[in-house]
Motif scaffolding. Sequence first.
Motif, PDB file in Angstrom:
ATOM      1  N   THR A   1       0.986  -0.872  -0.308  1.00  0.00           N
ATOM      2  CA  THR A   1      -0.039   0.306   0.367  1.00  0.00           C
ATOM      3  C   THR A   1       0.845   1.298  -0.028  1.00  0.00           C
ATOM      4  OG1 THR A   1       0.079   0.129   2.555  1.00  0.00           O
ATOM      5  CG2 THR A   1      -1.355  -0.851   1.299  1.00  0.00           C
ATOM      6  N   ARG A   2       0.220   2.290  -0.123  1.00  0.00           N
ATOM      7  CA  ARG A   2       0.832   3.777  -0.346  1.00  0.00           C
ATOM      8  C   ARG A   2       1.781   3.759   1.494  1.00  0.00           C
ATOM      9  NH1 ARG A   2      -0.027   7.433  -4.441  1.00  0.00           N
ATOM     10  NH2 ARG A   2      -2.505   7.424  -5.463  1.00  0.00           N
ATOM     11  N   GLU A   3       0.803   3.401   2.035  1.00  0.00           N
ATOM     12  CA  GLU A   3       1.153   3.562   3.654  1.00  0.00           C
ATOM     13  C   GLU A   3       2.767   2.403   4.005  1.00  0.00           C
ATOM     14  OE1 GLU A   3      -1.666   2.977   2.690  1.00  0.00           O
ATOM     15  OE2 GLU A   3      -2.130   4.771   3.490  1.00  0.00           O
ATOM     16  N   ASN A   4       3.274   1.610   3.759  1.00  0.00           N
ATOM     17  CA  ASN A   4       3.860   0.501   3.824  1.00  0.00           C
ATOM     18  C   ASN A   4       4.652   0.598   2.535  1.00  0.00           C
ATOM     19  OD1 ASN A   4       2.452  -1.470   1.439  1.00  0.00           O
ATOM     20  ND2 ASN A   4       1.544  -2.962   3.255  1.00  0.00           N
TER      21      ASN A   4
ATOM     22  N   ARG B   1       7.456   1.796   1.530  1.00  0.00           N
ATOM     23  CA  ARG B   1       8.995   2.129   1.419  1.00  0.00           C
ATOM     24  C   ARG B   1       9.276   0.948   2.329  1.00  0.00           C
ATOM     25  NH1 ARG B   1       8.462   8.571   2.535  1.00  0.00           N
ATOM     26  NH2 ARG B   1       8.547   8.801   0.187  1.00  0.00           N
ATOM     27  N   GLU B   2       8.617   0.552   2.973  1.00  0.00           N
ATOM     28  CA  GLU B   2       8.679  -0.514   3.908  1.00  0.00           C
ATOM     29  C   GLU B   2       9.146  -1.814   3.957  1.00  0.00           C
ATOM     30  OE1 GLU B   2       6.879  -2.986   7.508  1.00  0.00           O
ATOM     31  OE2 GLU B   2       7.392  -0.248   8.346  1.00  0.00           O
TER      32      GLU B   2
END
Length: 67
Positions: free
Chosen positions: A3-6, A8-9
Amino acid sequence: MITRENFREIVYPLPVQDLIYVGKSTQTALNDMGVRTIGQLAEIPLETLEERFGKHGTELYRYANGL
């Protein structure tokens, strides 16, 4: 799921060659620039990638940054 939230992680630690459109010659060129991960690629300014790879540099930037 990415998702956009994860994004980069999950994606940034991956080897640069896992990115779409990074074949052997592009991987070698990026490695010569000291780039080993997608996150390192994402940190390179767009102008630098365009100077080195032309239009392909624009695509590398966009994919590495999830655009």
